[in-house]
Design a protein around this motif. Structure first.
Motif, PDB file in Angstrom:
ATOM      1  N   VAL A 244       9.161  34.681  35.785  1.00 36.70           N
ATOM      2  CA  VAL A 244       8.957  33.232  35.682  1.00 36.70           C
ATOM      3  C   VAL A 244       9.910  32.549  36.657  1.00 36.70           C
ATOM      4  N   VAL A 245       9.412  31.562  37.375  1.00 39.01           N
ATOM      5  CA  VAL A 245      10.249  30.796  38.292  1.00 39.01           C
ATOM      6  C   VAL A 245      10.211  29.324  37.874  1.00 39.01           C
ATOM      7  N   THR A 246      11.383  28.749  37.657  1.00 42.52           N
ATOM      8  CA  THR A 246      11.551  27.335  37.324  1.00 42.52           C
ATOM      9  C   THR A 246      12.388  26.683  38.427  1.00 42.52           C
ATOM     10  N   PRO A 247      12.505  25.357  38.422  1.00 37.40           N
ATOM     11  CA  PRO A 247      13.382  24.725  39.419  1.00 37.40           C
ATOM     12  C   PRO A 247      14.804  25.276  39.378  1.00 37.40           C
ATOM     13  N   ARG A 248      15.318  25.550  38.187  1.00 40.29           N
ATOM     14  CA  ARG A 248      16.659  26.112  38.091  1.00 40.29           C
ATOM     15  C   ARG A 248      16.710  27.494  38.752  1.00 40.29           C
ATOM     16  N   GLY A 249      15.658  28.296  38.533  1.00 44.73           N
ATOM     17  CA  GLY A 249      15.613  29.610  39.159  1.00 44.73           C
ATOM     18  C   GLY A 249      15.529  29.520  40.667  1.00 44.73           C
ATOM     19  N   ALA A 250      14.804  28.512  41.164  1.00 46.75           N
ATOM     20  CA  ALA A 250      14.709  28.312  42.605  1.00 46.75           C
ATOM     21  C   ALA A 250      16.070  27.951  43.188  1.00 46.75           C
ATOM     22  N   LEU A 251      16.802  27.103  42.489  1.00 45.94           N
ATOM     23  CA  LEU A 251      18.131  26.707  42.951  1.00 45.94           C
ATOM     24  C   LEU A 251      19.086  27.893  42.921  1.00 45.94           C
ATOM     25  N   GLU A 252      18.977  28.720  41.887  1.00 45.82           N
ATOM     26  CA  GLU A 252      19.816  29.918  41.819  1.00 45.82           C
ATOM     27  C   GLU A 252      19.529  30.861  42.980  1.00 45.82           C
ATOM     28  N   ALA A 253      18.252  30.961  43.369  1.00 46.47           N
ATOM     29  CA  ALA A 253      17.903  31.810  44.512  1.00 46.47           C
ATOM     30  C   ALA A 253      18.518  31.258  45.794  1.00 46.47           C
ATOM     31  N   MET A 254      18.515  29.943  45.957  1.00 39.30           N
ATOM     32  CA  MET A 254      19.136  29.344  47.138  1.00 39.30           C
ATOM     33  C   MET A 254      20.624  29.659  47.185  1.00 39.30           C
ATOM     34  N   GLU A 255      21.278  29.611  46.021  1.00 42.71           N
ATOM     35  CA  GLU A 255      22.704  29.952  45.975  1.00 42.71           C
ATOM     36  C   GLU A 255      22.906  31.426  46.323  1.00 42.71           C
ATOM     37  N   THR A 256      22.045  32.275  45.789  1.00 38.72           N
ATOM     38  CA  THR A 256      22.165  33.709  46.065  1.00 38.72           C
ATOM     39  C   THR A 256      22.017  34.004  47.543  1.00 38.72           C
ATOM     40  N   PHE A 257      21.057  33.358  48.179  1.00 35.75           N
ATOM     41  CA  PHE A 257      20.770  33.633  49.586  1.00 35.75           C
ATOM     42  C   PHE A 257      21.555  32.730  50.541  1.00 35.75           C
ATOM     43  N   ASP A 258      22.316  31.772  49.992  1.00 35.35           N
ATOM     44  CA  ASP A 258      23.079  30.825  50.808  1.00 35.35           C
ATOM     45  C   ASP A 258      22.159  30.120  51.801  1.00 35.35           C
ATOM     46  N   THR A 259      21.118  29.494  51.272  1.00 38.97           N
ATOM     47  CA  THR A 259      20.123  28.814  52.092  1.00 38.97           C
ATOM     48  C   THR A 259      19.656  27.558  51.394  1.00 38.97           C
ATOM     49  N   ASP A 260      19.054  26.666  52.137  1.00 42.15           N
ATOM     50  CA  ASP A 260      18.500  25.442  51.568  1.00 42.15           C
ATOM     51  C   ASP A 260      16.989  25.508  51.391  1.00 42.15           C
ATOM     52  N   ARG A 261      16.384  26.631  51.802  1.00 44.18           N
ATOM     53  CA  ARG A 261      14.931  26.774  51.684  1.00 44.18           C
ATOM     54  C   ARG A 261      14.587  28.188  51.228  1.00 44.18           C
ATOM     55  N   ILE A 262      13.693  28.278  50.271  1.00 38.32           N
ATOM     56  CA  ILE A 262      13.191  29.587  49.854  1.00 38.32           C
ATOM     57  C   ILE A 262      11.667  29.562  49.840  1.00 38.32           C
ATOM     58  N   VAL A 263      11.097  30.744  49.950  1.00 37.67           N
ATOM     59  CA  VAL A 263       9.649  30.917  49.827  1.00 37.67           C
ATOM     60  C   VAL A 263       9.384  31.688  48.541  1.00 37.67           C
ATOM     61  N   VAL A 264       8.493  31.162  47.722  1.00 33.22           N
ATOM     62  CA  VAL A 264       8.120  31.800  46.457  1.00 33.22           C
ATOM     63  C   VAL A 264       6.700  32.338  46.612  1.00 33.22           C
TER      64      VAL A 264
END
Length: 297
Positions: free
Chosen positions: A125-145
């Motif tokens: 499951v991906v939520t906005p919080r999960g998306a933000l956590e992925a950005m922190e993990t990857f040290d980026t401002d953009r992710i692709v889901v």
């Protein structure tokens, strides 16, 4: 004459009520394959993969072709391939390999075996919080889901730190989350088409201005690419790492990282478009490979 099936679907078949915007690629494949197969006394017949099993009577081998709705009907699709194999039809690529390739967690297995892949988080499951956590993990401002079972960039989303989805948003599918890599727009995706283990041709795919998706459905364009020995070797190494049985055809999609080394994006083994316009020998090469498989049965 030997009859070879080419699996299509309700939105790629000519005469369908509402064809996909990229259904012209189906037409290009058939135009490339039909004369090459005829030259080897093989008849190529297009069949909707959802047709009754009796529709495949007399067909010795099927290629998965343009079954481009399979991701929305994956269990039924896999069941059909296994039913065809059980009925004595040679299925290319083989059902076991297709089942392995259908869920993109295969990329995790290849990475564990040493392949260089794009960093990925796997989430049910991906939520906005999960998306933000992925950005922190990857040290980026953009992710692709992306969907774990998906094709053609359908359903995937580019999420930016400054414009997260609404709080109650969820992606809707088991997902893979990756950092957005600007090289996809500046340098493009490299695709290597293999027929029976041999490199047939390569191409570079670039998205339309302002987009990041390289598929023709979204305005992407393709050009012939002459791979360097290092690029060809990197793609061949991925091919060699695939599980048995060996694929009749494969498309290895890669992206150069910051230092120019290729990263694996996808190993497309189910129903990839094989770009006959960039590989004019695709038809004869595939006809030869299919003829060998039929003769060895």
């Amino acid at each position: 004459m030997t009859t070879i099936g080419f699996l299509a679907c309700e939105t790629t078949l000519p005469g369908a009520g509402q064809r996909r915007g990229d259904a012209f690629e189906h037409d290009l494949m058939i135009a490339a394959l039909e004369p090459a197969f005829a030259a080897r006394d093989m008849i190529l017949t297009v069949v909707d993969w959802e047709a009754p099993l009796a529709s495949f009577d007399g067909i010795e081998l099927v290629m998965l072709g343009t079954a481009w709705n399979y991701q929305d009907k994956a269990p039924q699709f896999l069941d059909k391939l296994e039913a065809l194999a059980a009925a004595g039809v040679s299925v290319c690529n083989a059902p076991d390999l297709v089942r392995w390739n259908a869920k993109k967690t295969y990329l995790r297995e290849l990475a564990e075996a040493g392949a260089r892949t794009i960093p990925t988080l796997w989430r049910e499951v991906v939520t906005p919080r999960g998306a933000l956590e992925a950005m922190e993990t990857f040290d980026t401002d953009r992710i692709v889901v992306k969907r774990q079972v998906g094709a053609g960039a359908e359903g995937q989303e580019l999420i930016r730190r400054g414009s997260l989805p609404d709080r109650d948003w969820t992606f809707g599918y088991p997902a893979m989350l990756q950092p957005y890599l600007p090289a996809i727009a500046s340098d493009g995706e490299l695709s290597f088409v293999f027929i029976d283990g041999e490199l047939s041709h390569a191409l570079r795919k670039l998205p339309a201005d302002g987009d990041y998706r390289i598929q023709s459905l979204y305005g992407g364009v393709e050009n012939v690419h002459e791979p360097s020995p290092e690029e060809a070797q990197a793609a061949s190494t991925i091919l060699a790492a695939l599980p048995d049985p060996a694929p009749l055809y494969a498309r290895i999609d890669m992206l150069r990282d910051d230092d120019g080394s290729p990263l694996l994006m996808e190993a497309e083994l189910i129903e990839p478009y094989l770009y006959p316009e960039q590989g004019p020998q695709l038809g004869p090469r595939l006809a030869e490979a299919v003829a060998k498989r039929v003769e060895s049965q």
